[in-house]
Design an enzyme around this catalytic site. Structure first.
Site, short mmCIF file in Angstrom:
data_model
loop_
_atom_site.label_atom_id
_atom_site.label_comp_id
_atom_site.label_asym_id
_atom_site.label_seq_id
_atom_site.Cartn_x
_atom_site.Cartn_y
_atom_site.Cartn_z
N TYR A 1 -7.47 11.90 -10.21
CA TYR A 1 -6.20 12.40 -10.58
C TYR A 1 -5.70 12.02 -11.69
O TYR A 1 -4.71 12.64 -12.40
CB TYR A 1 -5.10 12.30 -9.59
N LYS B 1 -14.90 5.04 -0.24
CA LYS B 1 -16.13 5.74 -0.04
C LYS B 1 -17.11 4.90 -0.87
O LYS B 1 -17.66 5.33 -1.98
CB LYS B 1 -15.98 7.36 -0.55
N ASP C 1 -14.78 8.86 5.20
CA ASP C 1 -15.27 10.08 6.14
C ASP C 1 -14.92 9.45 7.64
O ASP C 1 -14.57 10.22 8.53
CB ASP C 1 -16.77 10.57 5.73
N ASP D 1 -4.64 11.85 -0.22
CA ASP D 1 -4.05 13.04 -0.03
C ASP D 1 -4.78 13.81 1.04
O ASP D 1 -4.02 14.42 1.95
CB ASP D 1 -4.53 14.09 -1.49
#
Ligand code: NAP
Length: 420
Positions: A159, A229, A283, A307
């Protein structure tokens, strides 16, 4: 105050929240609260939330002076610019504020005003609590198990806005640098390419994780989970995890222990008033919030994961019409709902103002107005529990009464009067 591009509150209410250099809040009985309705449904939920928050303040012997500030469509209409400097300066000066959603065009057009605002105010922690209110329909069987707070890093990650369009001349220079100088010559396919950069810094990570751990300690929460991740993005998300553990291990003494220490040295026996820090891969976390909901308290993560995960948590407690949030910097709080500007419903007096109201509740808590905050939250809960709800909840509640945005706000105000 010296602002041109804001709407000044009436005479007699212009009391500043605190002096510019102070570290601590000294909230007067009638503070000025900058409010930005924002785009789309912002003009529906903004005034609705204002009326509820004002009623809760009055019922607890206080008052609020609203300072209207502008960004997005309203700022373009009034001042022919997207984000007037006065908007940023007013929030910075008063150290608090509440904002509705701002539209971000997809693909082309101007960059996100939300991201610009967060960067300019350095509100580095986007905090999104997800808890269930009585009577709110949920797609899961035990929605009360959902009681998590996501701390989403707000200033970096993909972002950060460091990206090049496929038509931009610079993108070829970046490609050449990556291929020729850095040696990644077999990775990017030939032909047009868009490229973005994902910075994750030690500074950005550590201040976010510190805020999450401080919150967990203050509120008696059991765990802080670092979500990443890092198995794939080792040097960004993996490093976020490692720096996060460094904060936990080096800065808090016995108050904070890691999950490894908990099991290897204490056989799972968590000391009273302590916080356990663990980590989960993103995940997996998206399924854990559904399958092992009660095991998690506070999540600390980067911008994009935060988010996604907070919306997934929000779905369990009634969806975007309900989910509140706030952006925190050092001694600064800008509350904002999780939802966007939902342009198709704009100006219809239709959508749910609960998320905006509960964002105001977070702001009141930050100001130390806990009684006003609880009153507003309880009144929202009582209204929903009586099945008087906006369209989004009405379609899921049998025998409910469908209210417009403004009618729902009026019903909450009535309940504030009854409860106080
Ligand atoms: P959105 O505006 O949040 O709307 C998505 C859907 O969520 C709506 O169609 C509606 O679902 C439901 N919803 C959202 N707010 C609601 C409310 N108050 N009451 C009831 N239902 C509500 O998401 P989007 O359509 O992806 O984004 C639209 C624009 O908002 C984009 O420009 C995006 O960039 C921007 N955005 C801004 C912010 C921000 O300012 N912080 C955050 C997110 C998105 P149903 O139609 O199914 O009822």
């Amino acid at each position: 105050m010296g602002y041109d591009k804001v709407e000044i509150p009436p005479e007699g209410k212009s009391v500043t929240v605190l002096d510019e250099d102070a570290d601590e809040f000294d909230v007067p009985e009638t503070p000025i609260i900058p409010i930005l309705y924002g785009d789309g449904i912002g003009t529906d939920v903004g005034p609705a939330a204002q009326s509820v928050l004002e009623a809760a303040a009055h019922a607890t012997g206080r008052d609020v002076a609203w300072l209207r500030i502008y960004a997005g469509e309203s700022a373009r209409e009034k001042y022919d610019e997207n984000l007037p400097a006065d908007t940023v300066d007013a929030i910075r000066e008063f150290r608090i504020g509440i904002k509705g959603p701002l539209t971000t065009p997809v693909g082309a057009g101007y960059r996100s005003l939300n991201v610009a605002l967060r960067k300019r105010l350095d509100t580095y922690a986007n905090v999104r609590p997800t808890y269930h209110l009585d009577g709110v329909p949920s797609p899961v069987s035990h929605p009360k198990k959902m009681d998590m707070v996501t701390f989403r890093e707000n200033t970096e990650d993909v972002y950060a806005g460091i990206e090049w369009d496929h038509t931009d001349d610079d993108v070829e220079r970046v490609r050449e640098f990556i291929e020729d100088e850095m040696g990644y010559d077999d990775i990017i396919h030939d032909g047009p390419v868009g490229i973005g950069i994902k910075p994750i810094t030690e500074f950005g990570t550590k201040r976010l994780v510190r805020k999450a751990i401080d919150y967990a300690l203050e509120r008696g929460r059991d765990t802080v989970t670092l979500v990443h991740k890092g198995n794939i993005m080792k040097f960004t998300e993996g490093q976020f995890r490692d720096w996060g553990y460094e904060v936990a291990e080096q800065e808090y003494g016995d108050e904070v222990i890691t999950e490894d220490t908990l099991w290897e040295e204490r056989d799972g026996d968590q000391p009273d008033n302590s916080v356990v820090v663990n980590d989960r891969i993103a995940d997996n976390m998206l399924q854990q919030v559904l399958t092992r909901t009660e095991n998690y308290d506070v999540l600390a993560t980067m911008n994009l994961n935060g988010d996604y995960i907070s919306d997934a948590c929000g779905a369990q407690i009634g969806g975007l019409g309900i989910a509140p949030g706030a952006n925190f910097g050092d001694a600064l709080c800008l509350a904002e709902p999780v939802h966007g500007s939902a342009p198709k419903y704009a100006g219809q007096d239709k959508v749910n103002p609960t998320a905006m109201i509960l964002s105001g509740v977070l702001l009141f808590e930050y100001m130390g107005w806990d009684d006003a905050a609880s009153l507003a939250r309880d009144a929202v809960e009582a209204t929903i529990a009586s099945k008087r709800v906006t369209y989004d909840l009405h379609r899921q509640i049998e025998g409910g009464e469908k209210l417009a945005t403004s009618e729902f706000a009026a019903a909450v105000v009535e309940n504030i009067e009854t409860l106080s």
